[in-house]
Design a protein around this motif. Sequence first.
Motif, short mmCIF file in Angstrom:
data_model
loop_
_atom_site.label_atom_id
_atom_site.label_comp_id
_atom_site.label_asym_id
_atom_site.label_seq_id
_atom_site.Cartn_x
_atom_site.Cartn_y
_atom_site.Cartn_z
N ASP A 13 0.83 -1.21 0.00
CA ASP A 13 0.00 0.00 0.00
C ASP A 13 0.86 1.26 0.00
OD1 ASP A 13 -2.37 -1.39 -0.06
OD2 ASP A 13 -2.71 -1.28 2.11
N GLN A 14 1.90 1.25 0.84
CA GLN A 14 2.80 2.41 0.90
C GLN A 14 3.49 2.63 -0.45
OE1 GLN A 14 3.42 4.57 3.40
NE2 GLN A 14 2.02 3.60 4.85
N TYR A 15 3.92 1.55 -1.07
CA TYR A 15 4.61 1.63 -2.36
C TYR A 15 3.67 2.20 -3.43
CZ TYR A 15 6.84 -0.03 -6.66
OH TYR A 15 7.39 -0.11 -7.91
N LEU A 16 2.46 1.69 -3.50
CA LEU A 16 1.50 2.14 -4.51
C LEU A 16 1.10 3.59 -4.27
CD1 LEU A 16 -0.74 -1.06 -4.71
CD2 LEU A 16 0.87 -0.25 -6.45
N ASN A 17 0.87 3.95 -3.01
CA ASN A 17 0.47 5.33 -2.70
C ASN A 17 1.57 6.33 -3.04
OD1 ASN A 17 -2.08 4.62 -1.74
ND2 ASN A 17 -1.37 4.35 0.37
N LEU A 18 2.83 5.94 -2.80
CA LEU A 18 3.94 6.82 -3.15
C LEU A 18 3.99 7.07 -4.66
CD1 LEU A 18 6.87 5.58 -0.87
CD2 LEU A 18 5.79 7.84 -0.84
N HIS A 19 3.79 6.02 -5.44
CA HIS A 19 3.82 6.17 -6.90
C HIS A 19 2.63 6.99 -7.39
CE1 HIS A 19 7.23 3.81 -8.41
NE2 HIS A 19 7.06 3.04 -7.34
N ILE A 20 1.48 6.83 -6.76
CA ILE A 20 0.31 7.63 -7.14
C ILE A 20 0.56 9.10 -6.83
CG2 ILE A 20 -2.12 8.09 -6.61
CD1 ILE A 20 -2.45 5.08 -6.14
N GLU A 21 1.11 9.39 -5.64
CA GLU A 21 1.41 10.77 -5.26
C GLU A 21 2.44 11.39 -6.20
OE1 GLU A 21 2.65 10.71 -1.23
OE2 GLU A 21 0.70 10.07 -0.45
N ASN A 22 3.47 10.63 -6.56
CA ASN A 22 4.49 11.15 -7.48
C ASN A 22 3.91 11.42 -8.86
OD1 ASN A 22 6.49 11.02 -5.50
ND2 ASN A 22 7.11 8.95 -6.07
N ALA A 23 3.02 10.54 -9.30
CA ALA A 23 2.40 10.72 -10.61
C ALA A 23 1.50 11.94 -10.62
CB ALA A 23 1.60 9.47 -10.98
N LEU A 24 0.79 12.19 -9.52
CA LEU A 24 -0.09 13.35 -9.44
C LEU A 24 0.70 14.65 -9.40
CD1 LEU A 24 -2.73 12.04 -6.86
CD2 LEU A 24 -3.12 12.50 -9.30
N ARG A 25 1.92 14.60 -8.88
CA ARG A 25 2.76 15.80 -8.81
C ARG A 25 3.48 16.07 -10.14
NH1 ARG A 25 4.88 13.52 -3.82
NH2 ARG A 25 3.70 14.30 -2.01
N ASP A 26 3.47 15.11 -11.03
CA ASP A 26 4.17 15.24 -12.30
C ASP A 26 3.54 16.37 -13.12
OD1 ASP A 26 5.43 15.01 -14.71
OD2 ASP A 26 5.23 12.83 -14.86
N PRO A 27 4.30 17.45 -13.41
CA PRO A 27 3.73 18.59 -14.14
C PRO A 27 3.34 18.24 -15.58
CG PRO A 27 6.09 18.86 -13.89
CD PRO A 27 5.70 17.67 -13.05
N THR A 28 3.96 17.23 -16.14
CA THR A 28 3.64 16.84 -17.52
C THR A 28 2.41 15.97 -17.60
OG1 THR A 28 5.06 14.88 -17.39
CG2 THR A 28 6.09 16.95 -18.11
N GLY A 29 1.91 15.57 -16.45
CA GLY A 29 0.71 14.72 -16.44
C GLY A 29 1.10 13.26 -16.54
N ALA A 30 0.46 12.45 -15.74
CA ALA A 30 0.78 11.02 -15.73
C ALA A 30 -0.49 10.23 -15.48
CB ALA A 30 1.83 10.72 -14.68
N GLN A 31 -1.49 10.48 -16.32
CA GLN A 31 -2.79 9.86 -16.10
C GLN A 31 -2.71 8.34 -16.14
OE1 GLN A 31 -5.81 11.14 -18.82
NE2 GLN A 31 -7.42 9.93 -17.88
N GLN A 32 -1.92 7.81 -17.08
CA GLN A 32 -1.81 6.35 -17.20
C GLN A 32 -1.18 5.74 -15.95
OE1 GLN A 32 0.29 5.51 -20.83
NE2 GLN A 32 -1.57 5.68 -22.09
N GLN A 33 -0.18 6.41 -15.39
CA GLN A 33 0.44 5.89 -14.17
C GLN A 33 -0.53 5.92 -13.00
OE1 GLN A 33 4.39 7.28 -13.13
NE2 GLN A 33 4.79 7.91 -15.24
N VAL A 34 -1.29 7.00 -12.90
CA VAL A 34 -2.28 7.11 -11.82
C VAL A 34 -3.29 5.99 -11.94
CG1 VAL A 34 -4.14 8.51 -10.84
CG2 VAL A 34 -1.99 9.59 -11.53
N LEU A 35 -3.79 5.75 -13.14
CA LEU A 35 -4.76 4.68 -13.35
C LEU A 35 -4.15 3.31 -13.07
CD1 LEU A 35 -6.51 5.91 -16.63
CD2 LEU A 35 -7.42 5.96 -14.30
#
Length: 226
Positions: A29-51
Motif C-alpha cells: 500500500d505504501q509503495y503504490l500510494n507513493l507512486h500515485i502521489e508522485n504521478a499526481l505531482r508530475d507537471p507533464t501529467g501522468a494519467q496512465q500511471q495514476v490509473l
Amino acid sequence: MNFFAENLKVFKRIFFPLFALVVLSSNLDQYLNLHIENALRDPTGAQQQVLFYGFFAILSSILFPVLLIGCCLYALNSLYNWADDLEVFLKKHLNQMYIESLRAWGKTLLWSLLFILPGFWKYLQYSLVPFVVTSSQRYDLGKEDALQRSAEVVNKHWGKILGILFLFHLFIPMMVTTLFDSYRLIWKTPVQSLMLSALDTYLLLVSTHILFNIFKREVKQHDAHV
C-alpha cells in the motif's frame, strides 16, 4: 478457558503467517500510494500511471482485508475444531468470503450514494459477514443469508461492535499513523516498520477475537432456541 488464554493460543497458531501478510499488504500500500502521489505531482501529467497504480491499490484494498480476517478466523475456529489446517480452511471458505464481502460492499456503496449515515450503518451491519461464512453451520447448510445474519447480530450488539471497530480500526490506527507514519517504509526504516506491523497484527488478532466471541455467543443462543 478465559480470553487471555484463548488469545495466547490464537497468537501462537497464526501470528507469524498473519504478520507476514500484514508486512506485505502494508508496504505494498505504501509503495503504490507513493507512486500515485508522485504521478499526481508530475507537471507533464501522468494519467496512465495514476490509473495503473490506482487499479492495483484498489485491488489490494479488496484482496488483503478479506485474506487477513480469514487467517484470524481460521485460528479462532481452530480453538473448537483442529481438523483443518490453514490451507484447507482457506480453500473451503475464502472464495465465499470474497463473494459475500463484495455483496456487502456493493449494498453499502448504494446506500452511501444516497446518504452517508445509512451507508455507514450498512457497513456496520455487514461487518460480521466473514464470521457468518466461516463460523455458521446454518450458512454452510444454505439455511441463512450471510448479510442478513450479520445484520441481525449487529442489531443486537451494535454498541459493543461499534466501540470495538472505532477503537481498533479507527482511533488506534489514526494515532499510530499520526505519530509513526514516517517509519512505515520497510526499505527505509526496516526495524521500525516491522515493529509497527507486529503491532498492527496483534491489534487485528485482538479485535477479531472479541468480535468472534460476540458472534459465537449469539450463535449458541440462537441454536438453543431453534
